[in-house]
Design a protein around this motif. Structure first.
Motif, PDB file in Angstrom:
ATOM      1  N   ASN A  16       0.273  -1.796   0.016  1.00 15.18           N
ATOM      2  CA  ASN A  16       0.241  -0.307  -0.358  1.00 15.18           C
ATOM      3  C   ASN A  16       0.794   1.449   0.461  1.00 15.18           C
ATOM      4  O   ASN A  16       0.352   2.270   0.122  1.00 15.18           O
ATOM      5  N   GLU A  17       2.114   1.004  -0.440  1.00 14.30           N
ATOM      6  CA  GLU A  17       3.093   2.524  -0.206  1.00 14.30           C
ATOM      7  C   GLU A  17       3.592   2.889  -1.956  1.00 14.30           C
ATOM      8  O   GLU A  17       4.105   1.531  -2.294  1.00 14.30           O
ATOM      9  N   THR A  18       3.577   3.815  -2.488  1.00 14.78           N
ATOM     10  CA  THR A  18       3.476   3.637  -3.797  1.00 14.78           C
ATOM     11  C   THR A  18       4.694   4.995  -3.750  1.00 14.78           C
ATOM     12  O   THR A  18       4.647   5.688  -3.113  1.00 14.78           O
ATOM     13  N   LYS A  19       5.507   4.383  -4.943  1.00 12.51           N
ATOM     14  CA  LYS A  19       7.099   5.184  -5.697  1.00 12.51           C
ATOM     15  C   LYS A  19       7.049   5.118  -6.450  1.00 12.51           C
ATOM     16  O   LYS A  19       6.977   3.960  -7.228  1.00 12.51           O
ATOM     17  N   MET A  20       7.802   5.773  -6.724  1.00 11.71           N
ATOM     18  CA  MET A  20       8.729   6.094  -8.380  1.00 11.71           C
ATOM     19  C   MET A  20      10.393   5.053  -8.112  1.00 11.71           C
ATOM     20  O   MET A  20      10.718   6.120  -7.277  1.00 11.71           O
ATOM     21  N   VAL A  21      10.290   3.800  -9.404  1.00  9.01           N
ATOM     22  CA  VAL A  21      11.697   3.338  -9.153  1.00  9.01           C
ATOM     23  C   VAL A  21      12.226   2.634 -10.421  1.00  9.01           C
ATOM     24  O   VAL A  21      11.829   3.079 -11.149  1.00  9.01           O
ATOM     25  N   SER A  22      13.665   2.919 -10.111  1.00 11.61           N
ATOM     26  CA  SER A  22      14.595   2.211 -11.377  1.00 11.61           C
ATOM     27  C   SER A  22      13.409   1.161 -11.927  1.00 11.61           C
ATOM     28  O   SER A  22      13.618   0.542 -11.242  1.00 11.61           O
ATOM     29  N   SER A  23      13.690   1.381 -13.036  1.00 13.59           N
ATOM     30  CA  SER A  23      13.394  -0.059 -13.871  1.00 13.59           C
ATOM     31  C   SER A  23      14.384  -0.847 -14.176  1.00 13.59           C
ATOM     32  O   SER A  23      14.330  -2.685 -14.242  1.00 13.59           O
ATOM     33  N   LYS A  24      15.824  -0.756 -13.110  1.00 11.74           N
ATOM     34  CA  LYS A  24      17.372  -1.436 -13.678  1.00 11.74           C
ATOM     35  C   LYS A  24      16.976  -2.358 -12.564  1.00 11.74           C
ATOM     36  O   LYS A  24      18.310  -2.575 -11.540  1.00 11.74           O
ATOM     37  N   GLN A  25      16.197  -2.622 -10.880  1.00 17.14           N
ATOM     38  CA  GLN A  25      16.172  -3.889 -10.214  1.00 17.14           C
ATOM     39  C   GLN A  25      15.139  -4.586  -9.751  1.00 17.14           C
ATOM     40  O   GLN A  25      14.250  -4.776 -10.874  1.00 17.14           O
ATOM     41  N   THR A  26      15.660  -5.339  -9.308  1.00 16.48           N
ATOM     42  CA  THR A  26      14.675  -6.215  -9.234  1.00 16.48           C
ATOM     43  C   THR A  26      13.991  -6.432  -7.818  1.00 16.48           C
ATOM     44  O   THR A  26      13.873  -4.842  -7.504  1.00 16.48           O
ATOM     45  N   ILE A  27      12.449  -6.508  -7.169  1.00 18.64           N
ATOM     46  CA  ILE A  27      11.578  -6.277  -6.568  1.00 18.64           C
ATOM     47  C   ILE A  27      12.417  -6.535  -5.033  1.00 18.64           C
ATOM     48  O   ILE A  27      11.950  -5.540  -4.170  1.00 18.64           O
ATOM     49  N   LEU A  28      13.415  -7.383  -5.350  1.00 18.21           N
ATOM     50  CA  LEU A  28      13.673  -7.479  -3.803  1.00 18.21           C
ATOM     51  C   LEU A  28      15.097  -5.969  -3.632  1.00 18.21           C
ATOM     52  O   LEU A  28      14.611  -5.429  -2.344  1.00 18.21           O
ATOM     53  N   GLU A  29      15.398  -5.627  -4.551  1.00 13.24           N
ATOM     54  CA  GLU A  29      15.968  -4.630  -4.391  1.00 13.24           C
ATOM     55  C   GLU A  29      15.358  -3.782  -4.017  1.00 13.24           C
ATOM     56  O   GLU A  29      16.030  -2.376  -3.629  1.00 13.24           O
ATOM     57  N   ALA A  30      14.298  -2.889  -5.179  1.00 11.44           N
ATOM     58  CA  ALA A  30      13.870  -1.961  -4.277  1.00 11.44           C
ATOM     59  C   ALA A  30      12.933  -1.962  -3.013  1.00 11.44           C
ATOM     60  O   ALA A  30      12.846  -0.414  -3.417  1.00 11.44           O
ATOM     61  N   ALA A  31      12.762  -3.195  -3.073  1.00  7.94           N
ATOM     62  CA  ALA A  31      12.293  -2.465  -1.767  1.00  7.94           C
ATOM     63  C   ALA A  31      12.583  -2.359  -0.648  1.00  7.94           C
ATOM     64  O   ALA A  31      12.892  -1.681   0.521  1.00  7.94           O
ATOM     65  N   ASP A  91      14.597   1.218  -2.108  1.00  7.12           N
ATOM     66  CA  ASP A  91      13.334   2.020  -1.924  1.00  7.12           C
ATOM     67  C   ASP A  91      12.660   2.526  -1.196  1.00  7.12           C
ATOM     68  O   ASP A  91      11.895   3.599  -0.959  1.00  7.12           O
ATOM     69  N   PHE A  92      11.546   1.124   0.046  1.00  5.06           N
ATOM     70  CA  PHE A  92      11.084   1.578  -0.227  1.00  5.06           C
ATOM     71  C   PHE A  92      10.945   1.115   1.439  1.00  5.06           C
ATOM     72  O   PHE A  92      10.554   0.979   2.773  1.00  5.06           O
ATOM     73  N   GLY A  93      12.299   1.113   2.346  1.00  6.79           N
ATOM     74  CA  GLY A  93      12.461   0.542   3.448  1.00  6.79           C
ATOM     75  C   GLY A  93      12.598  -0.869   3.825  1.00  6.79           C
ATOM     76  O   GLY A  93      12.052  -1.002   5.218  1.00  6.79           O
ATOM     77  N   ILE A  94      12.283  -1.512   3.660  1.00 10.42           N
ATOM     78  CA  ILE A  94      11.345  -3.138   3.595  1.00 10.42           C
ATOM     79  C   ILE A  94      12.098  -4.620   3.756  1.00 10.42           C
ATOM     80  O   ILE A  94      12.799  -4.376   2.143  1.00 10.42           O
ATOM     81  N   LYS A  95      12.292  -5.237   4.869  1.00 10.27           N
ATOM     82  CA  LYS A  95      13.027  -6.025   4.579  1.00 10.27           C
ATOM     83  C   LYS A  95      12.445  -7.787   4.253  1.00 10.27           C
ATOM     84  O   LYS A  95      11.557  -8.158   5.035  1.00 10.27           O
ATOM     85  N   ILE A  96      12.393  -8.121   3.052  1.00  8.05           N
ATOM     86  CA  ILE A  96      12.096  -9.373   2.419  1.00  8.05           C
ATOM     87  C   ILE A  96      13.167 -10.254   2.835  1.00  8.05           C
ATOM     88  O   ILE A  96      14.375 -10.192   2.454  1.00  8.05           O
ATOM     89  N   GLY A  97      12.884 -11.494   3.280  1.00  9.99           N
ATOM     90  CA  GLY A  97      14.137 -12.059   3.856  1.00  9.99           C
ATOM     91  C   GLY A  97      14.915 -12.895   2.443  1.00  9.99           C
ATOM     92  O   GLY A  97      13.651 -13.048   1.701  1.00  9.99           O
ATOM     93  N   PHE A  98      15.723 -13.053   2.203  1.00  3.05           N
ATOM     94  CA  PHE A  98      15.548 -13.635   0.876  1.00  3.05           C
ATOM     95  C   PHE A  98      17.275 -14.567   1.196  1.00  3.05           C
ATOM     96  O   PHE A  98      17.223 -14.428   2.325  1.00  3.05           O
TER      97      PHE A  98
END
Length: 131
Positions: A41-56, A59-66
């Protein structure tokens, strides 16, 4: 260590570098532009040269386990709620719907809606951790 963990560790060791190189090659071929992405529910403009994990993370400050960063282990799976149809989706073990994506191996695209905070995702991650 269980046999599943051993198999995953072997796959990550053998295929990880190859898959990561393929992903970097794929990202480098994408045009550099800003795309609109929604995560939890947070929307941002991000660079298209990255994965969802990198953007999270960036740009979003969200930690997704990997674990592997190569789309092998499935530790970074999240729900693909809406967006372009050319996204590789996987079947959810709980709901049976084709709506999971591997955040480390899917480039961001304009109009994507990703959910990482969800009861379904908590149960999936708990199941992965219990193995």
């Amino acid at each position: 260590m269980s046999s599943t963990e051993t198999a995953n560790k072997l796959k990550i060791t053998l295929l990880g570098p190859i898959k990561r190189a393929q992903m970097q090659s794929r990202l480098s071929r994408l045009p550099s532009r800003e795309v609109k992405v929604q995560i939890n529910n947070e929307t941002k403009m991000v660079s298209s040269k990255q994965t969802i994990l990198e953007a999270a993370h960036k740009d979003f400050g969200i930690k997704i386990g990997f674990n592997c960063r190569a789309g092998i282990c499935g530790a970074c799976e999240c729900i693909y709620a809406a967006g372009p149809q050319n996204v590789q989706k996987y079947k959810c073990n709980i709901t049976g719907l084709m709506r999971k994506v591997r955040a480390c191996y899917e480039p961001v695209q304009d109009g994507m809606r990703i959910i990482t905070l969800d009861h379904e995702m908590d149960r999936m991650r708990q199941g992965t951790a219990d193995e």
